[in-house]
Design an enzyme around this catalytic site. Structure first.
Site, PDB file in Angstrom:
ATOM      1  N   ASP A 219      43.585  39.524  70.810  1.00 41.96           N
ATOM      2  CA  ASP A 219      43.826  40.709  69.995  1.00 41.96           C
ATOM      3  C   ASP A 219      44.155  40.253  68.567  1.00 41.96           C
ATOM      4  OD1 ASP A 219      44.513  43.814  70.263  1.00 41.96           O
ATOM      5  OD2 ASP A 219      45.955  42.900  68.882  1.00 41.96           O
ATOM      6  N   HIS A 232      37.983  50.706  56.367  1.00 39.62           N
ATOM      7  CA  HIS A 232      37.295  50.303  57.589  1.00 39.62           C
ATOM      8  C   HIS A 232      36.242  49.226  57.355  1.00 39.62           C
ATOM      9  CE1 HIS A 232      39.092  53.168  60.374  1.00 39.62           C
ATOM     10  NE2 HIS A 232      39.019  54.069  59.425  1.00 39.62           N
ATOM     11  N   ASP A 236      35.961  45.886  59.413  1.00 38.91           N
ATOM     12  CA  ASP A 236      34.749  45.382  60.070  1.00 38.91           C
ATOM     13  C   ASP A 236      34.478  43.924  59.695  1.00 38.91           C
ATOM     14  OD1 ASP A 236      34.437  47.849  61.195  1.00 38.91           O
ATOM     15  OD2 ASP A 236      32.783  48.489  59.902  1.00 38.91           O
ATOM     16  N   GLU A 262      39.915  46.123  68.282  1.00 41.85           N
ATOM     17  CA  GLU A 262      40.164  44.774  67.774  1.00 41.85           C
ATOM     18  C   GLU A 262      40.441  43.786  68.899  1.00 41.85           C
ATOM     19  OE1 GLU A 262      44.230  46.888  67.463  1.00 41.85           O
ATOM     20  OE2 GLU A 262      42.106  47.395  67.433  1.00 41.85           O
TER      21      GLU A 262
END
Length: 351
Positions: A219, A232, A236, A262
């Protein structure tokens, strides 16, 4: 539906998103059909995505949202819709090729039957033939029939060759479609579907043969901060960076996958616990070894770190149990300060 929205629908925000979708459809006078509901879940769950932007444009322009429009959006933007359309197209091509081959074979069969009758007739004529002129006529007829059957056979061979090539191309295309359906579009790693299938198969092998198997869950630490601070697109960029490191580490029989959002996962068939731990430590160190910069502005994003948990398969253990233990080890890493690797067996030893 993208994996990010699917992940949301498995969590506590699912009911809120579903209610918002129904309310938004009602406000826009959109009938809540199953397809429209799926489109609106995607739209509200990922408004900056390609589908979200297109629906926003349609609403702003006052374009009618008909059933035909919904079908077009689904075919263009929903992975399942694209896959279904690809399969339909492949089916139509295959039907056409098979019909064509069947027709060619039927014609060839008729030509063979005609040729057989010609030979029988020639044999009978030879028995009663008198003189050279009759023999020449019989031979001429046989030559003509032979040329015709040869031409028919060449035509059939060419048709079969063309159809074989077309079916091979179709097979290759369908294999690419299958690979695309098992690949995460953003990171190019295996997606959740591919991960679930691979883990299930690896567990079956481990149960049947007693083979070694480990599973790791990773994570990105404080990922929400990247999205909230930089947007965002930068989020990405971070996802793709982590995926690139995992992709390089996934050599041989290993599989790296984007599990959702994620979160990532790695499957290690046939490796010992120390080998898996060493590989995961290398991944953790490499990810945190550089400071990223935002591509659009060159701003310093800082160092990206990951928390990792992994578990070694126990005899008789199901895929669900193995995943649960790896997940527990991941959260132990987070509770212990993040940016570390934890093995589920260490938790048992500590207990």
């Amino acid at each position: 539906m993208t994996e990010a929205v699917e992940t949301t629908l498995r969590g506590p925000e699912a009911y809120s998103l579903a209610r918002r979708a129904v309310e938004a459809m009602e406000a826009a006078s959109i009938w809540p059909t199953p397809l429209n509901f799926e489109l609106w879940l995607q739209y509200l769950g990922d408004p900056e995505g390609a589908l979200g932007r297109e629906i926003h444009r349609m609403l702003a322009a006052g374009e009618p949202f008909t059933e035909e429009a919904a079908e077009v959006l689904a075919a263009e933007y929903l992975p399942r819709g694209r896959l279904t359309e690809e399969i339909r197209d492949a089916g139509r091509v295959l039907d056409r090729e098979l019909s064509s081959v069947t027709e060619a074979i039927s014609k060839a069969h008729k030509a063979q039957s005609d040729y057989g009758r010609t030979l029988e007739g020639a044999a009978g004529s030879l028995e009663s033939a008198h003189g050279a002129p009759q023999l020449r006529a019989i031979v001429s007829g046989l030559s003509s029939a032979t040329r015709k059957i040869r031409t028919d056979n060449e035509t059939l061979e060419k048709k079969l060759e063309l159809s074989t090539r077309e079916i091979a191309r179709l097979s290759e295309h369908l294999e690419q479609v299958r690979r695309d359906s098992m690949t995460d579009a953003l990171t190019s790693l295996a997606n959740r579907k591919a991960f679930d299938e691979q883990l299930g198969g690896a567990c079956e092998v481990a149960l049947a043969q007693g083979a070694r198997l480990s599973l790791a869950v990773l994570d990105i630490d404080h990922f929400k901060r990247f999205n909230d601070t930089w947007g965002h697109q930068t989020g990405d960029q971070v996802l793709r960076y982590v995926a690139s490191v995992l992709g390089k580490a996934a050599s041989g029989a290993r599989l790296a996958a984007r599990y959702g959002g994620e979160e990532f996962a790695m499957i290690f068939p046939g490796e010992s616990l120390p080998e898996v731990e060493a590989a995961l430590e290398r991944v953790r160190r490499e990810i945190g070894s550089r400071s990223l910069r935002r591509r659009s502005t060159n701003d310093d994003l800082g160092v990206v770190t990951v928390s990792i948990g992994f578990a070694h398969h126990r005899g008789g253990e199901s895929a669900t149990s193995l995943l649960g233990r790896a997940d527990a080890a991941l959260y132990a890493s987070k509770r212990s300060g993040r940016n570390r690797v934890t093995c589920a067996d260490w938790l048992n030893d500590a207990a």
